[in-house]
Design an enzyme around this catalytic site. Structure first.
Site, PDB file in Angstrom:
ATOM      1  N   SER A 136       0.833  -1.202   0.000  1.00 21.00           N
ATOM      2  CA  SER A 136       0.000   0.000   0.000  1.00 21.00           C
ATOM      3  C   SER A 136       0.869   1.254   0.000  1.00 21.00           C
ATOM      4  CB  SER A 136      -0.956  -0.044   1.199  1.00 21.00           C
ATOM      5  OG  SER A 136      -1.982   0.904   1.067  1.00 21.00           O
ATOM      6  N   ASP A 263      -9.641  -4.197  -5.521  1.00 24.01           N
ATOM      7  CA  ASP A 263      -9.117  -3.510  -4.337  1.00 24.01           C
ATOM      8  C   ASP A 263      -9.964  -2.266  -4.070  1.00 24.01           C
ATOM      9  OD1 ASP A 263      -7.616  -1.886  -2.535  1.00 24.01           O
ATOM     10  OD2 ASP A 263      -5.738  -2.778  -3.225  1.00 24.01           O
ATOM     11  N   HIS A 290      -7.481  -5.519  -0.686  1.00 20.59           N
ATOM     12  CA  HIS A 290      -6.355  -4.653  -0.339  1.00 20.59           C
ATOM     13  C   HIS A 290      -5.482  -5.340   0.700  1.00 20.59           C
ATOM     14  CE1 HIS A 290      -4.282  -0.804  -0.260  1.00 20.59           C
ATOM     15  NE2 HIS A 290      -4.188  -0.945   1.056  1.00 20.59           N
TER      16      HIS A 290
END
Length: 317
Positions: A136, A263, A290
């Site tokens: 991320s 996601d 995610h």
């Protein structure tokens, strides 16, 4: 390489993101924490996972976590545990180790100076074979650092992998602001505001009550705090200057980017079908959520951990 297939009871992106974060348990790994003092008077806390043998005898995996994450999150320790032939260093961004950092600044999606300190610290200890992984925000940070350093990075970094990366920060911010993502944004904003409120008590001239009261969303936080506090005009300037999408062309290390099409954090701009780089490979599985990728037949490793292992070791999964 086999494609990721979720369990039938995790049917879409939200469940695939939330289930591993809440319910996956990783056995404790032996790690010791080092406090790295920085030239500006601040510090970073580093978790070292040293296998048998000297530090310089095995490759070193350096792992960067996500927004409001830390070195003990399941996706960090899970990846480290899946690579027993690597020493590992999981670092905490400023303010993310459980103790407020000292300076006015803290961390953001493009703070590659701190990743640079960590990498150079490892090199100073004699490490010569470095592998990078980021999740991320940490993926954005890793890709941006690689793009900024180009050929220089390839002297010590052998390969890199990044999962669930907001390659384009502005549109990702808009995606996160959608109603269906309110649970994520509320949680992030709550902890960020706690940190900046504590910081305002130490820096009352720089972070005022009026600034804090004007923040009602993550975008507001970046517009009022993250951007100006780190030298950017506003949120959009911060997003534009730090989106890793614009740095991929400078990468000179074999790099894998894996973003799931479902996601909930990622915009369409974060899902490019083609990347114009001979060093960067993009994979866009239909499922995964995610930082999720919890597999149908779970045996202690997620699909993303298997994929990273295959990428680093050049084997098939």
């Amino acid at each position: 390489m086999h494609a990721y297939k979720p369990p039938i009871w995790l049917p879409e992106g939200h469940s695939q993101s939330i289930y591993p974060a809440l319910f996956r348990e990783i056995p404790e790994t032996n790690a010791y924490t080092e406090r790295l003092e920085l030239p500006d008077g601040d510090f970073l806390d580093l978790d070292w996972h040293i296998r048998s043998g000297e530090l310089i005898q095995k490759p070193l995996l350096i792992v960067s976590h996500g927004l409001e994450g830390g070195s003990r999150r399941h996706y960090i320790t899970g990846l480290i545990r899946s690579l027993p032939d690597f020493h590992a260093l999981a670092w905490n961004y400023r303010s993310c180790s459980g103790e407020p950092n000292r300076n006015l600044r803290f961390y953001h999606s493009g703070a590659t100076d701190d990743l640079d300190y960590v990498i150079n610290h490892a090199i100073s200890l004699g490490v010569r074979d470095i592998f990078l992984a980021g999740f991320s925000l940490g993926g954005n940070l890793t890709l941006k650092w690689l793009g900024e350093n180009g050929e220089k990075a390839s002297k010590f970094v052998r390969k890199a992998v990044a999962f669930s990366v907001p390659l384009h920060l502005s549109s990702s911010s808009q995606q996160l602001a959608r109603w269906e993502n309110r649970l994520y944004t509320h949680r992030f904003l709550q902890t960020l505001l706690e940190k900046v409120t504590e910081k305002s008590a130490r820096y009352p001239q720089d972070i005022t009550p009026a600034m804090l009261s004007s923040i009602g969303s993550l975008y507001d936080f970046d517009d009022v705090i993250t951007g100006p506090l780190h030298g950017f005009k506003d949120a959009e300037d911060y997003y534009e200057q730090n989106s890793s999408l614009y740095f991929l062309g400078g990468i000179r290390v074999p790099t894998l980017v894996v973003n799931a099409k479902n996601d909930p954090f990622l915009s369409q701009e974060c899902l490019p079908e083609v990347i114009q780089s001979g060093y960067v490979q993009i994979e866009l599985p239909k499922q995964g959520g995610h930082c999720g990728f919890f597999p149908r037949n779970y045996r202690g490793e997620t699909w993303s951990e298997q994929r990273a292992k295959a990428w680093f070791k050049e084997i098939e999964i």
